[in-house]
Scaffold this motif. Sequence first.
Motif, short mmCIF file in Angstrom:
data_model
loop_
_atom_site.label_atom_id
_atom_site.label_comp_id
_atom_site.label_asym_id
_atom_site.label_seq_id
_atom_site.Cartn_x
_atom_site.Cartn_y
_atom_site.Cartn_z
N ALA A 7 53.22 43.73 32.46
CA ALA A 7 52.77 42.38 32.81
C ALA A 7 51.54 41.98 31.99
O ALA A 7 51.44 40.86 31.48
CB ALA A 7 52.48 42.29 34.29
N ILE A 8 50.60 42.91 31.85
CA ILE A 8 49.38 42.62 31.11
C ILE A 8 49.68 42.39 29.63
O ILE A 8 49.21 41.41 29.01
CB ILE A 8 48.36 43.76 31.29
CG1 ILE A 8 47.88 43.81 32.75
CG2 ILE A 8 47.17 43.59 30.35
CD1 ILE A 8 47.13 45.08 33.11
N MET A 9 50.48 43.28 29.04
CA MET A 9 50.83 43.13 27.62
C MET A 9 51.64 41.85 27.38
O MET A 9 51.49 41.19 26.36
CB MET A 9 51.59 44.35 27.15
CG MET A 9 50.76 45.63 27.12
SD MET A 9 49.36 45.57 25.97
CE MET A 9 50.22 45.44 24.40
N HIS A 10 52.49 41.51 28.33
CA HIS A 10 53.28 40.28 28.23
C HIS A 10 52.37 39.06 28.17
O HIS A 10 52.59 38.14 27.35
CB HIS A 10 54.22 40.19 29.44
CG HIS A 10 54.95 38.89 29.56
ND1 HIS A 10 56.01 38.54 28.76
CD2 HIS A 10 54.74 37.82 30.41
CE1 HIS A 10 56.44 37.34 29.10
NE2 HIS A 10 55.69 36.89 30.08
N VAL A 11 51.35 39.03 29.01
CA VAL A 11 50.44 37.88 29.05
C VAL A 11 49.61 37.82 27.77
O VAL A 11 49.38 36.74 27.21
CB VAL A 11 49.56 37.94 30.30
CG1 VAL A 11 48.43 36.91 30.23
CG2 VAL A 11 50.40 37.70 31.55
N LEU A 12 49.13 38.96 27.30
CA LEU A 12 48.37 38.96 26.05
C LEU A 12 49.22 38.41 24.90
O LEU A 12 48.74 37.62 24.08
CB LEU A 12 47.91 40.38 25.72
CG LEU A 12 46.85 40.99 26.65
CD1 LEU A 12 46.60 42.45 26.26
CD2 LEU A 12 45.55 40.20 26.61
N ALA B 263 44.11 31.07 44.26
CA ALA B 263 44.49 29.87 43.50
C ALA B 263 45.62 30.19 42.52
O ALA B 263 46.52 29.36 42.31
CB ALA B 263 43.27 29.34 42.74
N ALA B 264 45.60 31.38 41.94
CA ALA B 264 46.66 31.77 41.00
C ALA B 264 47.99 31.93 41.71
O ALA B 264 49.04 31.49 41.21
CB ALA B 264 46.26 33.08 40.31
N TYR B 265 47.98 32.55 42.88
CA TYR B 265 49.22 32.68 43.65
C TYR B 265 49.77 31.31 43.99
O TYR B 265 50.98 31.05 43.87
CB TYR B 265 48.96 33.47 44.94
CG TYR B 265 48.90 34.98 44.79
CD1 TYR B 265 48.10 35.58 43.83
CD2 TYR B 265 49.63 35.80 45.64
CE1 TYR B 265 48.03 36.96 43.72
CE2 TYR B 265 49.57 37.18 45.54
CZ TYR B 265 48.76 37.76 44.58
OH TYR B 265 48.69 39.12 44.46
N GLU B 266 48.87 30.41 44.43
CA GLU B 266 49.31 29.06 44.78
C GLU B 266 49.89 28.35 43.57
O GLU B 266 50.92 27.66 43.68
CB GLU B 266 48.11 28.26 45.34
CG GLU B 266 48.47 26.85 45.78
CD GLU B 266 47.29 26.09 46.34
OE1 GLU B 266 47.45 24.89 46.64
OE2 GLU B 266 46.19 26.68 46.46
N GLN B 267 49.26 28.50 42.41
CA GLN B 267 49.78 27.87 41.19
C GLN B 267 51.20 28.34 40.90
O GLN B 267 52.02 27.57 40.41
CB GLN B 267 48.86 28.23 40.01
CG GLN B 267 49.34 27.68 38.67
CD GLN B 267 48.41 28.05 37.53
OE1 GLN B 267 47.20 28.13 37.70
NE2 GLN B 267 48.98 28.29 36.34
N ALA C 227 54.75 38.80 38.60
CA ALA C 227 53.48 39.49 38.36
C ALA C 227 52.85 39.01 37.06
O ALA C 227 51.64 38.74 37.00
CB ALA C 227 53.69 41.00 38.33
N GLY C 228 53.67 38.89 36.01
CA GLY C 228 53.16 38.34 34.76
C GLY C 228 52.67 36.92 34.90
O GLY C 228 51.62 36.54 34.36
N ASP C 229 53.40 36.11 35.66
CA ASP C 229 52.99 34.72 35.89
C ASP C 229 51.63 34.65 36.58
O ASP C 229 50.80 33.78 36.25
CB ASP C 229 54.04 34.00 36.74
CG ASP C 229 55.37 33.79 36.02
OD1 ASP C 229 55.38 33.89 34.77
OD2 ASP C 229 56.37 33.53 36.70
N VAL C 230 51.41 35.54 37.55
CA VAL C 230 50.15 35.52 38.29
C VAL C 230 48.99 35.92 37.38
O VAL C 230 47.89 35.33 37.44
CB VAL C 230 50.23 36.42 39.54
CG1 VAL C 230 48.84 36.67 40.12
CG2 VAL C 230 51.12 35.78 40.59
N VAL C 231 49.19 36.92 36.53
CA VAL C 231 48.12 37.31 35.59
C VAL C 231 47.75 36.13 34.70
O VAL C 231 46.56 35.83 34.51
CB VAL C 231 48.56 38.53 34.75
CG1 VAL C 231 47.54 38.80 33.64
CG2 VAL C 231 48.71 39.76 35.62
N LEU C 232 48.74 35.44 34.17
CA LEU C 232 48.47 34.27 33.34
C LEU C 232 47.77 33.19 34.16
O LEU C 232 46.81 32.55 33.67
CB LEU C 232 49.77 33.73 32.75
CG LEU C 232 49.64 32.49 31.86
CD1 LEU C 232 48.73 32.77 30.66
CD2 LEU C 232 51.02 32.01 31.39
#
Length: 412
Positions: free
Chosen positions: A148-153, A341-345, A396-401
Amino acid sequence: MDIVNRFIRYTKFNTTCNRKNAAEGQIPSSEGQWELARFLENELVELGLEDVKVNEKCIVTATLPANTDAPIPTVAFFGHLDTSAERNTDTHAQILPYSGGDLCLNPELGIFLKQTDFPELQNYVGDDIIVTDGTSLLGADDKAAIAAIMHVLTHLKANPEIPHGTIKVGFLPDEEVGLRGAKAFDVEAFGADFAYTLDCCAIGDLVYENWNAGDVKVVFNGQSAHPMSAKGKLKNSLLMAHKFIAMLPGGEAPEYTEGREGYYWVKELHGNSAQTVLTMDIRDFTVDGYQQRQVFLKALASSCEQLWGEGSVVITIADRYSNVENSLQGENRYPVDIAFAAYEQCGITPNVVPMRGGYDGSILSQNGLPCPNIFTGAHNFHSIFEYLPVKSLKAAGDVVLAVVEQTYRRFS
């Protein structure tokens, strides 16, 4: 490469931790962690991140510089390299469609993921699920976090128009054997203001509360004697230990507690009539409760020593880690607010979970880096029935972003 294929690629590295090597002080405890660390180092360099390094403890760190002049705090994301020692075989991950009922993992061996055993499977009918062939762990704990982290980077590098502050990442070894990577991590040199681990459970789960944890060692010193002349001389330390254990509060053990209920955990007892050593864990969510448990054990040891003689009971209590919530009070609560806020987004309802255990963030937090814990979406950690719904991994990736985006909105 999408997040699913990225995750499956990471599962091909056997990073099973080695408890024996860990006990002897080797870090990382297994060579496979070095292999994954070096692989990630190369990926981070190719991606164009700065300050990419793997130190002598197999800790991987890197920085994605800010692309804005706004005064945005530096956020970090952490995953751990190792997988638990319950199984040390190679992972053979597979993606299976789930249409309900039992899911066959291995027709040759007759291994099934049974809905009767795991009723939450009904939440994923119609989804694709990543599983093993039933002979190993999946390793979503914690390679789903790394993916997830590498995907967001990768996404942020490909989309430079998305404004963000400085982002740091850390991949730590040996979480499963005493949070050793986090304990060896230099928070001050890292330079982040707040952070998140991804080392939690089902989609929507959010952890910012866990144990205050301590290790207890009680040594019972008896007096050996030959049984033919033992009367009045023999002081059996084994029986002393058993009497001590019998005086612990009834019902305050792991097998009787849940939620935020604390406990005393009798973990190991070994010795002979002359000397016996008892090791225990104490756990409590509140600082007062944790301290009261220490006071109780010390008082019990003192009372027993008065009964059995000076030096007969020697107790040592050491802190292991503290409750993350202790570091997220008042003005330091903003990492939790950003997570909400990230979860809500992302259209995800947060399910706040008090974690009955430790994770790297508990060490990072007590060392000055506030660190809540975000879900990876996986279930059944440490089991051959570990599974990861594809939609949950993507979430999970969406939330990190979204954390990155919400951090920018909050402080720009």
